[in-house]
Scaffold this motif. Sequence first.
Motif, PDB file in Angstrom:
ATOM      1  N   MET A   1       0.810  -1.196   0.000  1.00 11.19           N
ATOM      2  CA  MET A   1       0.000   0.000   0.000  1.00 11.19           C
ATOM      3  C   MET A   1       0.856   1.263   0.000  1.00 11.19           C
ATOM      4  O   MET A   1       0.528   2.230  -0.662  1.00 11.19           O
ATOM      5  CB  MET A   1      -0.934  -0.030   1.210  1.00 11.19           C
ATOM      6  N   LEU A   2       1.948   1.262   0.757  1.00 10.57           N
ATOM      7  CA  LEU A   2       2.805   2.445   0.807  1.00 10.57           C
ATOM      8  C   LEU A   2       3.506   2.690  -0.521  1.00 10.57           C
ATOM      9  O   LEU A   2       3.862   3.816  -0.835  1.00 10.57           O
ATOM     10  CB  LEU A   2       3.833   2.308   1.926  1.00 10.57           C
ATOM     11  N   ARG A   3       3.713   1.637  -1.307  1.00 12.99           N
ATOM     12  CA  ARG A   3       4.324   1.822  -2.612  1.00 12.99           C
ATOM     13  C   ARG A   3       3.366   2.527  -3.576  1.00 12.99           C
ATOM     14  O   ARG A   3       3.783   3.188  -4.509  1.00 12.99           O
ATOM     15  CB  ARG A   3       4.680   0.471  -3.213  1.00 12.99           C
ATOM     16  N   LEU A   4       2.098   2.375  -3.340  1.00 16.23           N
ATOM     17  CA  LEU A   4       1.078   2.957  -4.199  1.00 16.23           C
ATOM     18  C   LEU A   4       0.830   4.440  -3.880  1.00 16.23           C
ATOM     19  O   LEU A   4       0.360   5.188  -4.730  1.00 16.23           O
ATOM     20  CB  LEU A   4      -0.213   2.158  -4.015  1.00 16.23           C
ATOM     21  N   LEU A   5       1.167   4.858  -2.672  1.00 14.32           N
ATOM     22  CA  LEU A   5       0.873   6.215  -2.219  1.00 14.32           C
ATOM     23  C   LEU A   5       1.521   7.312  -3.077  1.00 14.32           C
ATOM     24  O   LEU A   5       0.824   8.255  -3.472  1.00 14.32           O
ATOM     25  CB  LEU A   5       1.258   6.373  -0.749  1.00 14.32           C
ATOM     26  N   PRO A   6       2.812   7.246  -3.408  1.00  8.90           N
ATOM     27  CA  PRO A   6       3.386   8.317  -4.255  1.00  8.90           C
ATOM     28  C   PRO A   6       2.705   8.399  -5.624  1.00  8.90           C
ATOM     29  O   PRO A   6       2.499   9.505  -6.149  1.00  8.90           O
ATOM     30  CB  PRO A   6       4.858   7.931  -4.406  1.00  8.90           C
ATOM     31  N   TRP A   7       2.352   7.283  -6.191  1.00  7.29           N
ATOM     32  CA  TRP A   7       1.675   7.264  -7.482  1.00  7.29           C
ATOM     33  C   TRP A   7       0.300   7.921  -7.369  1.00  7.29           C
ATOM     34  O   TRP A   7      -0.091   8.714  -8.218  1.00  7.29           O
ATOM     35  CB  TRP A   7       1.562   5.825  -7.979  1.00  7.29           C
ATOM     36  N   LEU A   8      -0.443   7.589  -6.311  1.00  9.69           N
ATOM     37  CA  LEU A   8      -1.772   8.172  -6.116  1.00  9.69           C
ATOM     38  C   LEU A   8      -1.699   9.680  -5.882  1.00  9.69           C
ATOM     39  O   LEU A   8      -2.533  10.434  -6.385  1.00  9.69           O
ATOM     40  CB  LEU A   8      -2.488   7.496  -4.953  1.00  9.69           C
TER      41      LEU A   8
END
Length: 87
Positions: free
Chosen positions: A1-8
């Motif tokens: 989930m934390l890997r997705l945060l910068p993209w979001l």
Amino acid sequence: MLRLLPWLVTVALTVYAVVDCIQTDDSRIRNLPKVMWILLVLLFPLVGPIAWLLAGRPPKPKRGRGPSPQPRPPRGPDDDPDFLRRL
């Protein structure tokens, strides 16, 4: 989930900047024409929106400076000088 945060965050910032740029009046946009700002925001997903927010967006009006738009109306009949004059 934390890997997705910068993209979001990048996608959300890009969408916000594109919508804000589209809704802003052409005469108020600074430094570049509207079409160039939209292309910049879309082609450079992180740098473009930040550049729009810092250099392209119209400045917000300053509060507390300059004359107020209109004086406050009287609150009651005893505060209204015209009413008191007619008595």
